[in-house]
Structure formats: structure tokens, C-alpha cells
Design an enzyme around this catalytic site. Structure first.
Site, short mmCIF file in Angstrom:
data_model
loop_
_atom_site.label_atom_id
_atom_site.label_comp_id
_atom_site.label_asym_id
_atom_site.label_seq_id
_atom_site.Cartn_x
_atom_site.Cartn_y
_atom_site.Cartn_z
N GLU A 6 -0.77 -26.88 4.83
CA GLU A 6 0.38 -26.02 4.61
C GLU A 6 0.70 -25.79 3.12
O GLU A 6 1.83 -26.01 2.69
CB GLU A 6 1.59 -26.56 5.37
N ASN B 205 -5.51 -26.01 5.83
CA ASN B 205 -4.89 -25.76 7.13
C ASN B 205 -3.49 -25.19 6.93
O ASN B 205 -2.73 -25.68 6.09
CB ASN B 205 -4.82 -27.12 7.86
N HIS C 180 0.71 -22.21 16.05
CA HIS C 180 1.91 -22.53 16.83
C HIS C 180 2.60 -21.21 17.15
O HIS C 180 3.14 -20.55 16.25
CB HIS C 180 2.86 -23.43 16.02
N GLU D 153 -4.06 -26.37 15.88
CA GLU D 153 -2.81 -26.94 16.43
C GLU D 153 -2.21 -26.01 17.49
O GLU D 153 -0.99 -25.83 17.56
CB GLU D 153 -1.79 -27.17 15.30
N ASP E 232 -0.41 -24.21 20.26
CA ASP E 232 0.53 -24.31 21.39
C ASP E 232 1.31 -23.00 21.47
O ASP E 232 1.43 -22.27 20.49
CB ASP E 232 1.44 -25.55 21.35
C1 XIL Z 1 4.22 -32.63 13.72
C2 XIL Z 1 4.09 -33.64 14.85
O1 XIL Z 1 3.65 -32.99 16.01
C3 XIL Z 1 5.41 -34.33 15.10
O2 XIL Z 1 5.26 -35.39 16.04
C4 XIL Z 1 5.99 -34.88 13.79
O3 XIL Z 1 7.27 -35.40 14.03
C5 XIL Z 1 6.05 -33.79 12.74
O4 XIL Z 1 4.76 -33.21 12.56
N1 XIL Z 1 2.11 -28.65 11.33
C6 XIL Z 1 1.30 -29.75 11.14
C7 XIL Z 1 1.48 -30.96 11.96
O5 XIL Z 1 0.34 -29.66 10.34
O6 XIL Z 1 1.16 -32.14 11.27
C8 XIL Z 1 2.88 -31.05 12.51
O7 XIL Z 1 2.92 -32.13 13.41
C9 XIL Z 1 3.26 -29.75 13.19
C10 XIL Z 1 3.23 -28.60 12.22
#
Ligand code: XIL
Length: 362
Positions: A173, A214, A250, A280, A282
């Protein structure tokens, strides 16, 4: 071992699948029992392997389920998935809780579990602006000290896992929503060179592991996605050792980039000689979700897997959790949930079935 062309598999036959025990990348598939004629007895990971695709999940709370819940969780995960991302256990605050202390137990056990189950592991994550240990953020450092802390952290952790992981999210990020470099501990204390420093330190510590940058909201075409592309182009031009780009993905149901935009974006990284992984995924719904939303979600999941499958640069899709029972969504986005492929009772959702059908060539 059956050799299968990576793309364009017209129809996956049950006989072919039944004969297949491992792919060229070493996926060991559980035996197909019984009867191989029913395609739904074949795990998703085996279908994916035949297409040269890894299908993974982030793991955290699910591994703390105990009793029948734990058994169900592990059975679902190991049956259907061939890649594991530690959801939190490799983050700075967990793995490096004091300046001279590393805590590897939790992440080591996830890596061992993955190895025992024929899964690859994506390391997540070395350099990020969140989940940093207090010892780091509560002290004032000079630029030189902060640079050393960064390279030391990367070198120590990558060395620890050397030879055991398939990929690292080296920098996570790095961009703000407007596409500028995101303010945060590393940018503020090291400067813009922190990204390059991190990649070089990671490569020095492991010559083989794939190295990713990422981020989220970089999947379609937008100013932020163009900024990521420009950043990656600059890294490539400077011969920074980067393997690929992680598209977090996401999403809110119905709010995905178009298939065309996603494919165009994937292709431009491919043209740079880089890989892309969906890291990631979802797709959250407003709760309580409706049958109609679950159908839209199924189509959305199918689109993401479909574009990855058709893009030579894309070789893995990782969902951010296995089931709606342990997903980070409900606690992070109150009022939202049901974002994954399995429901809270471990039952495959329409989204799972649509991805399954896609990978089965149906
Ligand atoms: C999130 C986890 O899913 C949670 O359990 C934690 O509290 C916070 O982080 N982007 C990312 C991940 O790169 O590492 C994050 O994961 C979600 C957003």
C-alpha cells in the site's frame, strides 16, 4: 504426471483429473474419491492447477478455531486451496515486537502447515504503514537509522524464510487514494527511496522468491492505478528486482472494475515482463444479504477469476479468508459481510460454485 497446456483447456474431463496427482509446480492434490465421474468431487485447487492457477486464502482467526469448528475450517481450506497467505502473523508488530526480538512461531507454523499440505506461501508483508511495532514508531530516528532499520528488518525476515516462500509482498500500500506516495513511517523517515531499498534488501536475502508490490484500488483503470503503473515502470527502468504487482481486490458487490479495464491493466504489467497476483480478494455485501446479491457476487467472483485465467501474467487468486465466519469484513466494515466463497457454516456459496464451474470449463 499429466502435462496440460496452461490456457485454453476446452473441457476438463473427470478421467484426466482423476489421473492427475501433481502439477508442474508441485501441487499435490488429494486423491479424488469417490467417484471421479462426479466433477464436484474434484477439489477447486486441482481444477485450478490444470489451468496453471493457484487459488489461495489468507489465514488467521480460522486457525484458532477449535473442536469441530477447527476441523471443518482446516478440511475446507486444505481441500480447496493451494496457497496460503498469513493474514497478520508476518506483519511488523507480530514478527518484530522489540528491536532485538523476532517472533517467528506463528508464521513458522503456518508455513509448515502449508508445506505439509502442498501449498505455496505468500509472505505478507515486509514494509507497510500499518501494524508497526510501538518500539519503532514511538522513537525519533535519523534518516540513516530508519534506512538501516528497514533494510535490517527485510534482510532478517526474508533470510529466515529463505527457500520456503513463493512470494513476498515487499512493499504494501505505497500509494494514497490520489496516487501520490502515501505518508507513513517509512516514507516520512526514509524518503521515497524506501521502496527501492526494500526490494534490493529482499533480493539480496533470497535470490529466488518472487517480489511484489501490493495495493488496493489499482485493479481497474483510474488515476491511482496509473500512478502504480508509473511507479512500477520507474522501478523496472532502474533495475529494481521486482517480480510483480499484487492487486488486493477488496470490493463491494457490483462495484468492481469492468472486465475490460481489469484485463487491460493486467496486460500492461505483462508487457513490462511482470506478473500479477490477485492477493486479497473479497466482495462484501450489506447484511443481511439477499439471494440476488449472492448471485451478483457469484458473477463478480467469476469475472475476477475469468480475467486472471485469460491473462498470461496472472497466476494466482488469493481470497482474504476462507469463510464468512472468520473474514475481517464484519469487524472492519460494520453492517457488511458475506464476502467470501464459503458461508459461516462452511457451505460453498453461489460464488464458489460459479468459480468452480468456470475452472471446470462449464
Ligand atoms: C487486515 C487483516 O485482515 C485484519 O485482521 C487486521 O486487523 C488488519 O489488516 N490490506 C492489507 C491487509 O494489505 O494486510 C489487511 O489485512 C487488509 C487490507
Amino acid at each position: 504426471m499429466v502435462k496440460v497446456r496452461r490456457r485454453g483447456l476446452p473441457l476438463v474431463t473427470a478421467a484426466l483429473l482423476a489421473a492427475c496427482r501433481s502439477d508442474s509446480a508441485g501441487i499435490v492434490t488429494p486423491p479424488v474419491t469417490p467417484p471421479a465421474q462426479n466433477p464436484d468431487t474434484i477439489p477447486l485447487r486441482s481444477l485450478a492447477a490444470l489451468r496453471g492457477l493457484r487459488v489461495g486464502a489468507a489465514i488467521d482467526r480460522g486457525f484458532r478455531f477449535i473442536g469441530a469448528e477447527g476441523t471443518q475450517f482446516r478440511a475446507t481450506f486444505t481441500r480447496e486451496f493451494s496457497m496460503l497467505t498469513p493474514e497478520n502473523d508476518m506483519k511488523h508488530d507480530r514478527i518484530h515486537p522489540a528491536r532485538a526480538t523476532y517472533r517467528f512461531e506463528a508464521s513458522d507454523s503456518l508455513v509448515a502447515f502449508a508445506q505439509a499440505n502442498g501449498m505455496l506461501v505468500r509472505g505478507h508483508t515486509l514494509v507497510w504503514h500499518q501494524q508497526l511495532a510501538r518500539w519503532l514508531t514511538s522513537t525519533t530516528w535519523t534518516t540513516a537509522e530508519a534506512s538501516t532499520l528497514l533494510t535490517q528488518h527485510v534482510a532478517d525476515i526474508v533470510s529466515h524464510f529463505r527457500g520456503k516462500l513463493s512470494a513476498w509482498d515487499v512493499v504494501n500500500e505505497p500509494l494514497a487514494d490520489n496516487g501520490a506516495l502515501r505518508a507513513g513511517f517509512w516514507l516520512d523517515n526514509v524518503g521515497a527511496s524506501y521502496i527501492e531499498l526494500a526490494f534490493r534488501a529482499a533480493r539480496a536475502a533470497d535470490p529466488d522468491v518472487a517480489l511484489y508490490i501490493n495495493d488496493y484500488n489499482i485493479e481497474g483503470l483510474s488515476p491511482k492505478s496509473d500512478s502504480m503503473y508509473a511507479l512500477v515502470q520507474r522501478l523496472v527502468a532502474r533495475r529494481v528486482p521486482i517480480t510483480g504487482v499484487g492487486f488486493e481486490s477488496h470490493y463491494v458487490v457490483g462495484g468492481l472494475p469492468t472486465r475490460n479495464d481489469l484485463a487491460t491493466n493486467l496486460a500492461r504489467y505483462g508487457a513490462l515482463g511482470l506478473k500479477v497476483q490477485i492477493t486479497e480478494l473479497d466482495i462484501r455485501l450489506r447484511l443481511p444479504s439477499t439471494a440476488e446479491q449472492l448471485q451478483t457476487q457469484a458473477q463478480n467472483y467469476r469475472d475476477v477469476f475469468g480475467v486472471c485465467l485469460q491473462s498470461p501474467a496472472c497466476n494466482a487468486v488469493v481470497t482474504w479468508g476462507v469463510t464468512d465466519r472468520e473474514s475481517w469484513v464484519p469487524s472492519t466494515f460494520p453492517g457488511w459481510g458475506d464476502a467470501l466463497l464459503f458461508d459461516t457454516s462452511f457451505v460453498p456459496k453461489p460464488a464458489f460454485r460459479s468459480v468452480y464451474a468456470l475452472l471446470a470449463g462449464r
